[in-house]
Design a protein around this motif. Structure first.
Motif, PDB file in Angstrom:
ATOM      1  N   ALA A 131       7.129  27.907 -47.010  1.00 45.33           N
ATOM      2  CA  ALA A 131       5.688  27.855 -46.794  1.00 45.33           C
ATOM      3  C   ALA A 131       5.176  28.240 -48.142  1.00 45.33           C
ATOM      4  CB  ALA A 131       5.152  28.541 -45.778  1.00 45.33           C
ATOM      5  N   LYS A 132       5.461  29.447 -48.534  1.00 43.61           N
ATOM      6  CA  LYS A 132       4.688  29.805 -50.011  1.00 43.61           C
ATOM      7  C   LYS A 132       5.109  29.174 -51.004  1.00 43.61           C
ATOM      8  CE  LYS A 132       1.969  32.760 -51.768  1.00 43.61           C
ATOM      9  NZ  LYS A 132       0.610  32.708 -51.452  1.00 43.61           N
ATOM     10  N   ALA A 133       6.372  28.890 -51.020  1.00 41.78           N
ATOM     11  CA  ALA A 133       6.806  28.123 -52.248  1.00 41.78           C
ATOM     12  C   ALA A 133       6.116  26.769 -52.056  1.00 41.78           C
ATOM     13  CB  ALA A 133       8.319  27.757 -52.178  1.00 41.78           C
ATOM     14  N   SER A 134       5.789  25.929 -51.093  1.00 42.36           N
ATOM     15  CA  SER A 134       5.173  24.651 -50.708  1.00 42.36           C
ATOM     16  C   SER A 134       3.893  24.925 -51.370  1.00 42.36           C
ATOM     17  CB  SER A 134       5.193  24.211 -49.436  1.00 42.36           C
ATOM     18  OG  SER A 134       6.559  23.824 -49.135  1.00 42.36           O
ATOM     19  N   GLN A 135       2.942  26.029 -51.105  1.00 42.69           N
ATOM     20  CA  GLN A 135       1.669  26.421 -51.345  1.00 42.69           C
ATOM     21  C   GLN A 135       1.767  26.287 -53.043  1.00 42.69           C
ATOM     22  OE1 GLN A 135       0.220  30.279 -50.726  1.00 42.69           O
ATOM     23  NE2 GLN A 135      -1.829  29.243 -50.041  1.00 42.69           N
ATOM     24  N   ASN A 136       2.685  27.063 -53.655  1.00 37.45           N
ATOM     25  CA  ASN A 136       2.826  27.255 -55.113  1.00 37.45           C
ATOM     26  C   ASN A 136       2.857  26.006 -55.654  1.00 37.45           C
ATOM     27  OD1 ASN A 136       2.151  30.161 -54.491  1.00 37.45           O
ATOM     28  ND2 ASN A 136       4.533  30.661 -54.995  1.00 37.45           N
ATOM     29  N   LEU A 137       3.624  25.007 -55.075  1.00 38.47           N
ATOM     30  CA  LEU A 137       3.853  23.773 -55.748  1.00 38.47           C
ATOM     31  C   LEU A 137       2.613  22.883 -55.503  1.00 38.47           C
ATOM     32  CD1 LEU A 137       7.697  23.599 -54.655  1.00 38.47           C
ATOM     33  CD2 LEU A 137       6.652  23.494 -57.132  1.00 38.47           C
ATOM     34  N   GLY A 138       1.946  23.170 -54.644  1.00 39.39           N
ATOM     35  CA  GLY A 138       0.810  22.246 -54.263  1.00 39.39           C
ATOM     36  C   GLY A 138       1.090  21.224 -53.338  1.00 39.39           C
ATOM     37  N   LEU A 139       2.038  21.527 -52.659  1.00 42.92           N
ATOM     38  CA  LEU A 139       2.303  20.638 -51.192  1.00 42.92           C
ATOM     39  C   LEU A 139       1.560  20.780 -50.231  1.00 42.92           C
ATOM     40  CD1 LEU A 139       6.110  20.619 -52.247  1.00 42.92           C
ATOM     41  CD2 LEU A 139       4.593  19.030 -53.035  1.00 42.92           C
ATOM     42  N   THR A 140       1.267  19.907 -49.232  1.00 49.14           N
ATOM     43  CA  THR A 140       0.687  20.198 -48.130  1.00 49.14           C
ATOM     44  C   THR A 140       1.500  19.769 -46.825  1.00 49.14           C
ATOM     45  OG1 THR A 140      -0.134  18.143 -48.143  1.00 49.14           O
ATOM     46  CG2 THR A 140      -1.705  19.730 -49.061  1.00 49.14           C
ATOM     47  N   SER A 141       2.729  19.461 -47.236  1.00 46.95           N
ATOM     48  CA  SER A 141       3.759  19.016 -45.943  1.00 46.95           C
ATOM     49  C   SER A 141       4.998  19.634 -46.177  1.00 46.95           C
ATOM     50  CB  SER A 141       3.941  17.574 -45.509  1.00 46.95           C
ATOM     51  OG  SER A 141       2.546  17.012 -45.317  1.00 46.95           O
ATOM     52  N   HIS A 142       5.835  20.051 -45.285  1.00 43.62           N
ATOM     53  CA  HIS A 142       7.126  20.642 -45.442  1.00 43.62           C
ATOM     54  C   HIS A 142       7.848  20.194 -44.337  1.00 43.62           C
ATOM     55  CE1 HIS A 142       9.749  24.050 -46.843  1.00 43.62           C
ATOM     56  NE2 HIS A 142      10.209  23.903 -45.382  1.00 43.62           N
ATOM     57  N   VAL A 143       9.330  19.556 -44.412  1.00 40.29           N
ATOM     58  CA  VAL A 143      10.248  19.083 -43.497  1.00 40.29           C
ATOM     59  C   VAL A 143      11.368  19.955 -43.067  1.00 40.29           C
ATOM     60  CG1 VAL A 143       9.440  16.703 -44.017  1.00 40.29           C
ATOM     61  CG2 VAL A 143      11.469  17.954 -45.215  1.00 40.29           C
ATOM     62  N   GLY A 144      11.589  19.750 -41.452  1.00 42.07           N
ATOM     63  CA  GLY A 144      12.844  20.370 -41.053  1.00 42.07           C
ATOM     64  C   GLY A 144      12.983  20.271 -39.580  1.00 42.07           C
ATOM     65  N   PHE A 145      13.971  21.178 -39.166  1.00 46.83           N
ATOM     66  CA  PHE A 145      14.278  20.935 -37.575  1.00 46.83           C
ATOM     67  C   PHE A 145      13.785  22.041 -36.762  1.00 46.83           C
ATOM     68  CE2 PHE A 145      18.529  18.603 -38.925  1.00 46.83           C
ATOM     69  CZ  PHE A 145      17.875  17.589 -38.634  1.00 46.83           C
ATOM     70  N   SER A 146      13.636  21.975 -35.494  1.00 45.52           N
ATOM     71  CA  SER A 146      13.224  22.812 -34.717  1.00 45.52           C
ATOM     72  C   SER A 146      14.144  23.991 -33.984  1.00 45.52           C
ATOM     73  CB  SER A 146      12.640  22.302 -33.312  1.00 45.52           C
ATOM     74  OG  SER A 146      13.698  21.571 -32.664  1.00 45.52           O
ATOM     75  N   GLY A 147      15.564  23.520 -34.344  1.00 47.44           N
ATOM     76  CA  GLY A 147      16.498  24.307 -33.417  1.00 47.44           C
ATOM     77  C   GLY A 147      16.370  23.737 -32.224  1.00 47.44           C
ATOM     78  N   ALA A 148      17.502  24.377 -31.323  1.00 44.27           N
ATOM     79  CA  ALA A 148      17.587  23.988 -29.801  1.00 44.27           C
ATOM     80  C   ALA A 148      18.266  25.008 -29.009  1.00 44.27           C
ATOM     81  CB  ALA A 148      18.592  22.591 -29.836  1.00 44.27           C
ATOM     82  N   LEU A 149      17.594  25.172 -27.888  1.00 43.33           N
ATOM     83  CA  LEU A 149      18.122  25.973 -26.888  1.00 43.33           C
ATOM     84  C   LEU A 149      18.495  25.200 -25.500  1.00 43.33           C
ATOM     85  CD1 LEU A 149      15.452  28.944 -26.719  1.00 43.33           C
ATOM     86  CD2 LEU A 149      17.767  29.020 -27.889  1.00 43.33           C
ATOM     87  N   ALA A 150      17.776  24.110 -25.544  1.00 45.04           N
ATOM     88  CA  ALA A 150      18.044  23.294 -24.167  1.00 45.04           C
ATOM     89  C   ALA A 150      18.875  22.046 -24.183  1.00 45.04           C
ATOM     90  CB  ALA A 150      16.649  22.940 -23.607  1.00 45.04           C
ATOM     91  N   TRP A 151      19.269  21.726 -25.653  1.00 45.63           N
ATOM     92  CA  TRP A 151      20.053  20.585 -25.775  1.00 45.63           C
ATOM     93  C   TRP A 151      21.393  20.272 -24.908  1.00 45.63           C
ATOM     94  CZ3 TRP A 151      19.407  15.769 -27.513  1.00 45.63           C
ATOM     95  CH2 TRP A 151      20.564  15.196 -27.676  1.00 45.63           C
ATOM     96  N   PRO A 152      22.146  21.470 -24.826  1.00 45.27           N
ATOM     97  CA  PRO A 152      23.211  21.232 -23.963  1.00 45.27           C
ATOM     98  C   PRO A 152      23.049  20.785 -22.547  1.00 45.27           C
ATOM     99  CG  PRO A 152      23.530  23.191 -25.028  1.00 45.27           C
ATOM    100  CD  PRO A 152      21.844  22.739 -25.123  1.00 45.27           C
ATOM    101  N   PHE A 153      21.828  20.999 -22.039  1.00 45.78           N
ATOM    102  CA  PHE A 153      21.593  20.549 -20.752  1.00 45.78           C
ATOM    103  C   PHE A 153      20.574  19.305 -20.321  1.00 45.78           C
ATOM    104  CE2 PHE A 153      21.397  25.057 -21.467  1.00 45.78           C
ATOM    105  CZ  PHE A 153      22.387  25.327 -20.383  1.00 45.78           C
ATOM    106  N   LEU A 154      20.951  18.317 -21.658  1.00 41.39           N
ATOM    107  CA  LEU A 154      19.914  17.252 -21.640  1.00 41.39           C
ATOM    108  C   LEU A 154      20.129  16.395 -20.370  1.00 41.39           C
ATOM    109  CD1 LEU A 154      18.320  15.172 -23.353  1.00 41.39           C
ATOM    110  CD2 LEU A 154      20.329  14.290 -24.319  1.00 41.39           C
ATOM    111  N   TYR A 155      21.482  16.114 -20.228  1.00 40.23           N
ATOM    112  CA  TYR A 155      22.143  15.054 -19.101  1.00 40.23           C
ATOM    113  C   TYR A 155      22.397  16.034 -17.940  1.00 40.23           C
ATOM    114  CZ  TYR A 155      23.307  10.592 -17.009  1.00 40.23           C
ATOM    115  OH  TYR A 155      23.445   9.560 -16.199  1.00 40.23           O
ATOM    116  N   PRO A 156      21.902  16.387 -17.074  1.00 41.35           N
ATOM    117  CA  PRO A 156      22.425  17.666 -16.076  1.00 41.35           C
ATOM    118  C   PRO A 156      23.129  17.315 -14.776  1.00 41.35           C
ATOM    119  CG  PRO A 156      20.070  17.032 -15.447  1.00 41.35           C
ATOM    120  CD  PRO A 156      20.187  16.240 -16.586  1.00 41.35           C
TER     121      PRO A 156
END
Length: 357
Positions: A131-156
């Motif tokens: 976040a801070k590096a993006s601010q220092n670079l003058g960027l307003t967006s950052h991309v990534g993943f959320s992680g997963a706790l529930a994914w193994p239970f997608l198709y129950p």
């Protein structure tokens, strides 16, 4: 009523995500050489994988404005801009089901392997530096993943315990809330790539997450249609529904060709033999003309960034073809209405006569 045509903006690009191109051999083993390579292909922007020290020192970028200014200046001399920083791997570690812990250790330093709380703490620090590096670079967006706790239970099967998904998403939101608050302090949107394997993989899961966050304005979307093709999701209607949250864009192609042997789940086959496959731009089934039109209609004015993954074509050919493909799809938006030649001007008296009032 707003005349939307007067406000449309032109998408920036072409740009390219460097993660899939970094390697041990020149020109793919340093920022200087890969930047020259991509600029030579016609790219104007590069998205940086923040976990790769060959392209950026994330901690230094968070702590030193001078370092960021020099980095931007070096790339500007090559005709390039940084589009966003990526923390896909670090974001994955904010929430990980124990079934994946051993594999996820590869995303973090050896000192925290086998220790999920310590690994998550390391990832949280990485995201804050992002976040801070993006601010220092003058960027307003950052991309990534959320992680997963529930994914193994997608198709129950057996059926999920009542309330399991709600508990998982409440916990996911609790872990991300302080991180997103810090991104807000830095003036940066965190753009989740909605991706199978993450708890956020479609519109419904994204909405659930945002609801548990109380509508947090910094929880945004990195739009990637390839993951929606493989889910049979209407990726054009998705833009109509969520355009206000789309703050980043991965230009990535895919195809889905079901057979009598396999469908969406693809039978554990390798990438080349799956019904759903990622492809180089133009080789798949994604309607990019429709996507660029809709994003332009809704005033998306950030970058169009190639994320290259293909089970058939080489990365070098994919990169070379990607820049002109994106350039040819960027719409130089209209600055005047096509029927202006027939305009009669604004005159209230004339309007009243036309209406017979």
């Amino acid at each position: 009523m707003r005349n939307h045509r007067a406000y449309m903006k032109t998408i920036k690009g072409p740009a390219i995500f460097l993660a899939q191109f970094m390697g041990d051999e020149a020109p793919f083993n340093s920022l200087d050489t890969i930047a020259d390579y991509m600029a030579g292909l016609g790219y104007k922007g590069i998205q940086l994988p923040s976990w790769d020290g060959r392209v950026i020192d994330l901690q230094k970028a968070a702590e030193s404005q001078t370092y960021c200014d020099e980095l931007k200046g070096k790339l500007k001399d090559k005709g390039l801009e940084i589009t966003e920083l990526s923390t896909h791997l670090q974001g994955q570690l904010i929430a990980s089901h124990p079934a994946y812990n051993t594999m996820y250790d590869a995303f973090a330093p050896a000192a925290v392997h086998g220790n999920e709380p310590a690994r998550r703490q390391w990832a949280e620090q990485q995201l804050r530096w992002g976040a801070k590096a993006s601010q220092n670079l003058g960027l307003t967006s950052h991309v990534g993943f959320s992680g997963a706790l529930a994914w193994p239970f997608l198709y129950p099967w057996p059926q999920r315990p009542s309330g399991l998904i709600e508990t998982a998403f409440k916990e996911l939101a609790n872990r991300w809330k302080p991180i997103l608050d810090y991104y807000d302090e830095c003036g940066v949107d965190y753009c989740y790539e909605l991706h199978p394997g993450e708890d956020l993989f479609d519109g419904t899961t994204f909405e659930m997450f945002v609801d548990y966050l109380g509508g947090h304005s910094r929880a945004c979307i990195n739009y990637d249609p390839s993951h929606f093709v493989l889910q049979h999701l209407d990726y054009l209607a998705f833009i109509d529904l969520y355009h206000d949250r789309i703050k980043a864009f991965h230009v990535k192609d895919a195809e889905f060709n079901p057979s009598g042997k396999q469908g969406v789940y693809s039978g554990y086959a390798g990438w080349a033999d799956r019904a759903g496959r990622f492809r180089s731009l133009g080789d798949g089934q994604v309607d990019f003309k429709g996507i660029f039109s809709k994003l332009s209609q809704y005033d998306y004015d950030s970058w169009a960034v190639l994320e290259w993954e293909c089970c058939v074509k080489s990365s070098e050919q994919g990169a070379a073809e990607g820049a002109p493909f994106i350039q040819n799809h960027i719409i130089q938006v209209a600055t005047r209405a096509f029927d202006d030649f027939a305009a009669t001007g604004a005159d209230e008296a004339v309007n009243r006569r036309v209406l017979g009032i």
